[in-house]
Design a protein around this motif. Structure first.
Motif, PDB file in Angstrom:
ATOM      1  N   ARG A  21       0.827  -1.202   0.000  1.00  0.00           N
ATOM      2  CA  ARG A  21       0.000   0.000   0.000  1.00  0.00           C
ATOM      3  C   ARG A  21       0.868   1.262   0.000  1.00  0.00           C
ATOM      4  N   ARG A  22       1.951   1.228   0.787  1.00  0.00           N
ATOM      5  CA  ARG A  22       2.845   2.384   0.794  1.00  0.00           C
ATOM      6  C   ARG A  22       3.479   2.586  -0.576  1.00  0.00           C
ATOM      7  N   ASP A  23       3.815   1.479  -1.240  1.00  0.00           N
ATOM      8  CA  ASP A  23       4.386   1.597  -2.580  1.00  0.00           C
ATOM      9  C   ASP A  23       3.376   2.209  -3.555  1.00  0.00           C
ATOM     10  N   VAL A  24       2.117   1.809  -3.416  1.00  0.00           N
ATOM     11  CA  VAL A  24       1.076   2.384  -4.268  1.00  0.00           C
ATOM     12  C   VAL A  24       0.963   3.884  -4.015  1.00  0.00           C
ATOM     13  N   SER A  25       1.068   4.270  -2.757  1.00  0.00           N
ATOM     14  CA  SER A  25       1.031   5.690  -2.421  1.00  0.00           C
ATOM     15  C   SER A  25       2.202   6.427  -3.061  1.00  0.00           C
ATOM     16  N   VAL A  26       3.375   5.816  -3.027  1.00  0.00           N
ATOM     17  CA  VAL A  26       4.546   6.413  -3.672  1.00  0.00           C
ATOM     18  C   VAL A  26       4.319   6.534  -5.174  1.00  0.00           C
ATOM     19  N   MET A  27       3.746   5.504  -5.774  1.00  0.00           N
ATOM     20  CA  MET A  27       3.457   5.537  -7.202  1.00  0.00           C
ATOM     21  C   MET A  27       2.546   6.708  -7.552  1.00  0.00           C
ATOM     22  N   ARG A  28       1.521   6.904  -6.737  1.00  0.00           N
ATOM     23  CA  ARG A  28       0.580   7.990  -7.011  1.00  0.00           C
ATOM     24  C   ARG A  28       1.268   9.346  -6.895  1.00  0.00           C
ATOM     25  N   GLN A  29       2.040   9.527  -5.816  1.00  0.00           N
ATOM     26  CA  GLN A  29       2.721  10.809  -5.619  1.00  0.00           C
ATOM     27  C   GLN A  29       3.728  11.087  -6.738  1.00  0.00           C
ATOM     28  N   ALA A  30       4.313  10.034  -7.267  1.00  0.00           N
ATOM     29  CA  ALA A  30       5.320  10.186  -8.327  1.00  0.00           C
ATOM     30  C   ALA A  30       4.699  10.193  -9.716  1.00  0.00           C
ATOM     31  N   HIS A  31       3.359  10.120  -9.799  1.00  0.00           N
ATOM     32  CA  HIS A  31       2.647  10.141 -11.084  1.00  0.00           C
ATOM     33  C   HIS A  31       3.102   8.990 -11.985  1.00  0.00           C
ATOM     34  N   LEU A  32       3.298   7.830 -11.398  1.00  0.00           N
ATOM     35  CA  LEU A  32       3.708   6.663 -12.171  1.00  0.00           C
ATOM     36  C   LEU A  32       2.501   5.796 -12.507  1.00  0.00           C
ATOM     37  N   ASN A  70       5.501   9.365  -0.548  1.00  0.00           N
ATOM     38  CA  ASN A  70       4.264   8.646  -0.312  1.00  0.00           C
ATOM     39  C   ASN A  70       3.142   9.643  -0.040  1.00  0.00           C
ATOM     40  N   SER A  71       1.955   9.138   0.373  1.00  0.00           N
ATOM     41  CA  SER A  71       0.791   9.994   0.543  1.00  0.00           C
ATOM     42  C   SER A  71       0.996  11.040   1.622  1.00  0.00           C
TER      43      SER A  71
END
Length: 966
Positions: free
Chosen positions: A630-641, A759-760
Motif C-alpha cells: 500500500r505504501r508503494d502504491v502511495s509512492v506511485m501515485r505521488q510520483a505520477h507513475l 508517499n501519501s
C-alpha cells in the motif's frame, strides 16, 4: 441497561420502535450538513437527538420513562456511527487515463437513481454516514478509472482494487455496479467465488444491493412471488435488473433466465450474472455471449468484476498464450465478447496480481489502474487482534494439546477420537458469549463460531461429529437445570467449567454470573453445529432457503466446522469465537483464513481467537507485507507513475512462510534490500524537469543555503564554510539537522526513483530514514554544493560562483510529470565524496589513517602513509570512516545537442535548475566507538518492473542485490 435493551422485560428492542428510522435519518442529515464536517461530541449528539425526537410523530405517545431510555439507546448507537472515520482510497493510473465522471455527475440531466437507492439502503442499515460518503467517493473514483461506457468504439480497461479481508469489498463492488448501471454499463458479470457456497453468498448480496428481489423467486417455478428485498423495498419507481443466475443456480445457458435474445437491441435493463470461478462455467458464458452477439461482438458495455482476483485468475502456466490456465483463458474470452469492456479485480491479498508479467500480451495485469481502499476506523484487523498491546485481550495460544489430536502434518486417513481440552474451552467460551449477547441485545442476535483444524473433508467430518456430541452433552445438562442451580456454587463440574470460562473471559463486562445463569438455558438451546465443506453444500443450501422463506434466519447460533470453504470469502454472521489450528506456507492463503477480521461494533469485547503463537506472528508479518504494498502504491501515485512504470516488492518471510504459490510467481525474482542506509551512499537516479518541480527545488535549495549561511554567521554554532577541491565546491561543515529535514520536506524528486519518491504523507524512504536517525548520529550534517565543468549558475546571493555538472546521455522520460534518467543510474563522481569528507575533517584521524594504510598496503604504495597524499579511499571506506552524514547537491545540465543524437536525449540548460542529490551516512556506533549493526537486509519477492527500475535486471536475470558495495 435501558428497558428497550432488555428482552426479559417484554419491551421491544429499541431499533424496532416506530420512529427509530425517521429519528436516525434526521440525525444523520444534521451530521452530514455540519459546516465544520467534524463529528459531534456526545453532549452535542444527545442534545440534538432529544430535540429532533419532538418532531417524530411515532414517538409522541411513548411514555416519558420509556422515551428517555429509548433516546439514550439511540444516542449511544449513533455515537459509534458518527465517530467512525474512513480515508478515501488512492489510485495509480495509466497515462491514457481520461477523467469523465466529475462532468457527468454535475450534469442535471444525469440520472443516478440506482446509486441513490443503494445509498439509501446503506443508510437504512445504519451504515455510518462518513463511511457512506467515503464509499461514494471511492466508487466514483473507481468508475472514473473503469472507463466511460458512452464512449463509442473499441476499448478495454483492466484494473485492480485492493482492500482488507472482510472489510467491505463486496459493498464496494455492488455500489460500483449501481453507479455503473446509471452511467451506461449494461452487462455485469460477477465472479463470486470458486465454490457454490461463495457464489451463492455473493448472489444474495447482489440480490439485496442491486437486483432488489430474491433471485430464486425469478426462477420459473416461483414467478408469482417476486418478493422484494434490499433496494427493491426502497425504489420509488419501476427499475428492473435482469438476473441470469439465482441463489440456487449458477449460469445455465439453456434456462429461461438466459433466453434474452439480442443483448444489444432487445434488452433495456441491466443484465447481471453471478458465476463461480470455474473454467467450464466461464467458457459457457463466453459461448452464450457470442451467440447473443450473433457471432460477433456486443456493443453493450461490459463490466467484469473478479472477486478474489488473486485466486485462479492469474495465468500460472509457463507459456503465456498457448497454454494459459483455463480460468484465465476463459475470462479473457469473455472480455473479447464486447467492444467496450472493463475488467476490475478485487482482492485483499494482491500478491499474485502484482507479480504478473506486465509485458505478457492479453494477461490480466492491472495495466490501467491500481486502487487502494482504506478500511474505516472501526475495522478490526491483524493489528487489532495480534499486536503486543491487544493480543492478550483477543488471542489465546493455549493449544499445546491440539497437535496430538490433529497434527499440522496429517493425512486424510487421520483418525480423531476426541476433541482437545483447548477446543472444549473455546466452545464453552462461545456458549457464554451467546448468553452475554442475549443480555446485551434484547433479541436473539446471530452468533457463530469457527472451527478450522484440517483441510481434509474426512477429518472435518469426524471433528464435526465430536463437536456436535460435546455440545449436545452440554445442552442436555443445562436444559434441565434452573437458573438458581446454575448460579449456585455447588453445581456440576460442567457448570463450574462454564463459570470458569465466564470468569476468565467475560467477568470484566457488566454482567454477573447470576445474570449469565438466568439466560444460559435459553442461550444453549438454540446453538447448532454445521459441517461446512463440499460434501454438505447442497444440504446447507436447501436449509438456508427454508430459513429464508420462513424468515427464521435471523438470530441463528451455530458452530461451523470446516476447512477450505471457511478459508476464503465466506462470511459467518456474528462470528465471536474462532478455533484455528492450521498451518499454511502461503501468505495470501493464510490471511484469507482470518474470517474473524471485519466489523464487530456491537460485540467486539466478546471476540476470542484460539491459534498457535507462531501462526499469529505469521499473520502480523503478512499484514506488514501488505501495508508495504500500500505504501508503494502511495509512492506511485505521488510520483505520477503507472502500474507498468513502478516496480513492486513483497517482503519475504525469513523462514518458511512464502508469499504465494510458486506457479503464481513465475514472473518474479528475489532481491535483497537494505532497510537501513548506515555505512551507505544513496543518490537520485532521476530528476524532475517540469517547471513546477524545478521552481520548488530552486526555492528549497535557496532556503537550505540561507539556513547554512545563518548558522555559519552565528558564533555560538559550530558551522563553518569553505571551498573544497580544484572545482571549488562550496562545503558547509556541522549544519544542524533541522535545515536538512526542511530541505527534504520541500524537495521534489524525479519519478521512477523508489528511494526518493514521496508517499501519501509527503515522505520518502530516504527522508523517513533521515527523520528517524539517532539524534547523536544525525545532529550535524555536512552540506556541499558541487561545482562541475559546466555553465556558471547562481544558487544563492552569498555564493558567487558555482558551475553546473554536465551529464552524458541523460534520457528524457515523457510522463504526466516528465523527468530525466541518468545514464547507468549514477549521478556523482567517485572522487567527490572523498574530497568533501577529507577536507571537512569528517571522521576521526585514527580511522582515516587506518583506512589509508590498509588501502595503501593493498595497492603496494609505501610513500605518503602518514598523510595519504597519494591514496584516495573508495566509497565503502569513506562510509566506514565518517562521523556525520553528508548531503551533496548537484546542479545538472546536459551536453550540447550536437554531442548526443539519441531520440530520447534530454537537453537541460543550467538555468533550468535541475537538481540531483547524493547522501552518505556514517556507521551506527556504540558509546565506545565500535560499530553497531543496523537493520538486517531483507529479502523481497519483486516483479519484473522493480528489477528493471532498480538496474538489476539484464536479460531477465537479477545481476546483484541492492545495498551491496560496488
Amino acid at each position: 441497561m435501558a428497558k428497550y435493551m432488555t428482552e426479559a422485560t417484554g419491551v421491544k428492542r429499541f431499533k424496532d420502535q416506530p420512529g427509530y428510522s425517521e429519528l436516525t435519518s434526521l440525525v444523520h442529515a444534521w451530521v452530514d450538513n455540519r459546516v465544520d464536517r467534524e463529528a459531534p461530541s456526545e453532549d452535542e449528539l444527545r442534545t440534538k437527538v432529544q430535540r429532533l425526537a419532538v418532531v417524530v410523530d411515532d414517538l409522541a405517545d411513548v411514555a416519558e420513562t420509556d422515551l428517555s431510555d429509548f433516546l439514550d439507546a439511540v444516542t449511544r448507537e449513533l455515537l459509534t456511527q458518527v465517530n467512525t472515520t474512513q480515508e478515501i482510497g488512492e489510485a495509480v493510473v495509466s497515462a491514457d487515463y481520461s477523467p469523465w465522471i466529475k462532468d457527468r455527475w454535475a450534469q442535471e440531466s444525469s440520472d443516478w437513481s440506482f446509486w441513490s437507492t443503494y445509498k439509501r439502503l446503506l443508510q437504512v442499515e445504519d451504515r455510518p454516514s462518513k463511511m457512506i460518503r467515503t464509499l461514494e467517493d471511492d466508487v466514483k473514483n473507481i468508475l472514473d478509472l473503469a472507463g466511460d461506457p458512452t464512449v463509442e468504439g473499441q476499448w478495454h480497461r483492466q484494473g485492480l482494487v485492493m482492500g482488507d479481508v472482510q472489510s467491505g469489498k463486496t459493498s464496494n463492488f455492488i455500489g460500483l455496479m449501481n453507479m455503473a448501471a446509471d452511467a451506461g454499463f449494461g452487462l455485469f458479470i460477477v465472479v463470486g467465488g470458486h465454490t457454490e457456497d461463495l457464489r451463492s453468498q455473493t448472489q444474495e448480496r447482489v440480490d439485496d444491493g442491486f437486483i432488489g428481489r430474491r433471485s430464486f423467486d425469478i426462477d420459473a417455478r416461483n414467478q408469482s412471488h417476486h418478493q422484494p428485498r434490499g433496494v427493491g423495498k426502497i425504489r420509488k419507481r419501476n427499475q428492473s435488473v435482469i438476473s441470469g443466475t439465482t441463489v440456487e443456480s449458477d449460469f445455465v445457458a439453456g434456462s429461461d433466465r438466459t433466453q434474452l435474445g439480442d443483448l444489444d437491441s432487445s434488452v433495456t435493463a441491466p443484465v447481471v450474472l453471478v458465476v463461480k470461478k470455474n473454467s467450464r462455467i466461464l467458457e459457457k458464458v463466453a459461448a452464450w455471449l457470442k451467440t447473443a452477439a450473433g457471432g460477433g461482438t456486443l456493443s453493450t458495455p461490459l463490466m467484469f468484476i473478479d472477486d478474489e482476483s488473486d485466486y485462479a485468475s492469474v495465468n500460472t502456466n509457463k507459456v503465456d498464450q498457448a497454454e494459459a490456465t483455463a480460468v484465465n483463458r476463459a475470462i479473457r474470452s469473455i472480455l473479447d465478447r464486447s467492444e467496450r469492456t472493463s475488467y476490475i479485480g478485487f482482492t485483499a491479498t494482491p500478491f499474485a496480481n502484482v507479480l504478473i508479467n506486465p509485458d505478457a500480451e492479453g494477461d490480466l495485469f492491472p495495466h490501467h489502474f491500481v486502487y487502494s481502499l482504506y478500511a474505516p476506523s472501526n475495522y478490526l484487523g491483524v493489528q487489532t487482534y495480534f499486536s503486543d498491546e491487544t493480543r492478550d485481550k483477543y488471542a489465546r495460544n493455549d493449544l499445546k494439546d491440539a497437535e496430538s489430536t490433529f497434527p499440522f502434518r496429517h493425512k486424510s486417513t487421520h483418525v480423531v477420537s476426541e476433541i482437545p481440552k483447548s477446543l472444549e474451552r473455546a466452545i464453552d467460551t462461545f456458549i457464554i458469549a451467546c448468553a452475554v449477547t442475549d443480555l446485551d441485545s434484547g433479541t436473539r442476535a446471530p452468533r457463530s463460531m469457527l472451527v478450522n483444524v484440517s483441510r481434509y473433508r474426512e477429518v472435518q467430518s469426524q471433528v464435526h461429529r465430536l463437536v456436535e456430541e460435546h455440545l449436545s452433552a452440554v445442552v442436555s445438562v443445562i436444559r434441565n437445570m434452573t437458573p438458581e442451580s446454575i448460579e449456585g456454587a455447588g453445581g456440576s463440574a460442567l457448570v463450574q467449567r462454564l463459570r470458569n470460562r465466564w470468569s476468565t473471559e467475560y467477568s470484566t463486562l457488566k454482567y454477573t454470573w447470576s445474570d449469565i445463569a438466568r439466560v444460559l438455558p435459553d442461550a444453549v438451546e438454540s446453538i447448532e453445529t454445521e459441517l461446512v465443506n463440499g460434501d454438505t453444500a447442497k444440504q446447507r443450501a436447501q436449509s438456508a432457503e427454508v430459513r429464508s422463506r420462513s424468515q427464521n434466519d435471523s438470530g441463528r447460533r451455530f458452530i461451523a466446522v470446516g476447512g477450505a470453504i471457511l478459508s476464503r470469502g465466506l462470511t459467518l454472521d456474528g462470528l465471536v469465537v474462532s478455533y484455528f489450528y492450521q498451518r499454511t506456507q502461503l501468505s495470501d492463503t493464510l490471511l484469507q483464513m482470518g474470517r474473524w477480521f471485519g466489523y464487530r461494533d456491537a460485540y467486539k469485547d466478546l471476540v476470542r481467537i484460539w491459534l498457535p503463537l507462531e501462526v499469529m506472528d505469521w499473520f502480523l508479518f503478512t499484514a506488514d507485507a501488505l501495508a508495504e504494498i500500500r505504501r508503494d502504491v502511495s509512492v506511485m501515485r505521488q510520483a505520477h507513475l503507472t502500474p507498468r512504470e513502478f516496480g513492486l516488492k513483497i517482503q519475504k518471510h525469513p523462514e518458511a512462510l512464502k508469499v504465494t504459490a510458486a506457479n503464481k510467481m513465475r514472473h518474479a525474482d528475489k532481491a535483497t534490500v537494505d532497510l537501513s542506509f548506515d555505512r551507505q551512499s544513496v543518490e537520485t537516479t532521476t530528476a524532475a524537469i517540469d517547471q513546477a518541480s524545478t521552481s520548488s527545488n530552486r526555492s528549497a535549495l535557496r532556503d537550505l543555503l540561507s539556513a547554512c549561511e545563518g548558522e555559519v554567521g552565528d558564533a555560538g554554532l559550530p558551522a563553518s564554510r569553505q571551498l573544497v577541491g580544484a572545482a571549488s565546491h562550496v562545503a558547509y561543515s556541522r549544519i544542524g539537522r533541522l535545515a536538512v529535514e526542511d530541505f527534504f520536506g520541500s524537495f521534489v524528486p524525479g519519478s521512477g526513483d523508489a528511494n526518493f519518491a514521496r508517499n501519501s504523507e509527503g515522505a520518502s524512504f530516504v527522508s523517513e530514514y533521515v527523520r528517524s536517525m539517532d539524534p547523536d548520529l544525525g545532529e550535524y550534517w555536512d552540506v556541499a554544493v558541487m561545482s562541475g565543468q559546466g555553465s556558471t549558475v547562481e544558487v544563492h546571493p552569498e555564493i558567487k560562483k558555482i558551475s553546473a555538472t554536465r551529464r552524458n546521455k541523460a534520457s528524457k522520460v515523457d510522463a504526466s510529470r516528465p523527468y530525466i534518467e541518468f545514464a547507468q543510474r549514477r549521478l556523482a563522481s567517485g572522487d567527490n565524496l572523498y574530497d568533501i569528507a577529507r577536507n571537512l575533517d569528517n571522521g576521526s584521524v585514527v580511522r582515516w589513517n587506518e583506512r589509508l594504510a590498509a588501502r595503501s598496503s593493498t595497492q603496494s604504495v609505501r610513500s605518503g602513509l602518514a598523510t595519504g597524499v597519494n591514496v584516495k579511499l573508495g566509497e565503502s571506506d569513506v562510509c566506514a570512516v565518517i562521523d556525520r552524514p553528508i548531503l551533496m547537491i548537484y546542479i545538472i545540465e546536459s551536453n550540447p545537442p550536437s554531442t548526443d543524437l539519441r531520440p530520447d536525449r534530454a537537453y537541460i540548460e543550467a538555468e533550468d535548475s535541475v537538481i540531483g542529490l547524493k547522501l552518505t551516512f556514517p556507521a551506527l556506533r556504540k558509546s565506545d566507538g565500535s560499530v553497531r549493526e543496523g537493520n538486517k537486509k531483507t529479502q523481497y519477492v519483486v516483479n519484473r518492473v522493480w528489477m528493471q527500475e532498480s538496474g538489476l535486471a539484464k536479460e531477465d536475470r537479477v545481476q546483484g542485490v541492492v545495498g551491496d558495495d560496488e
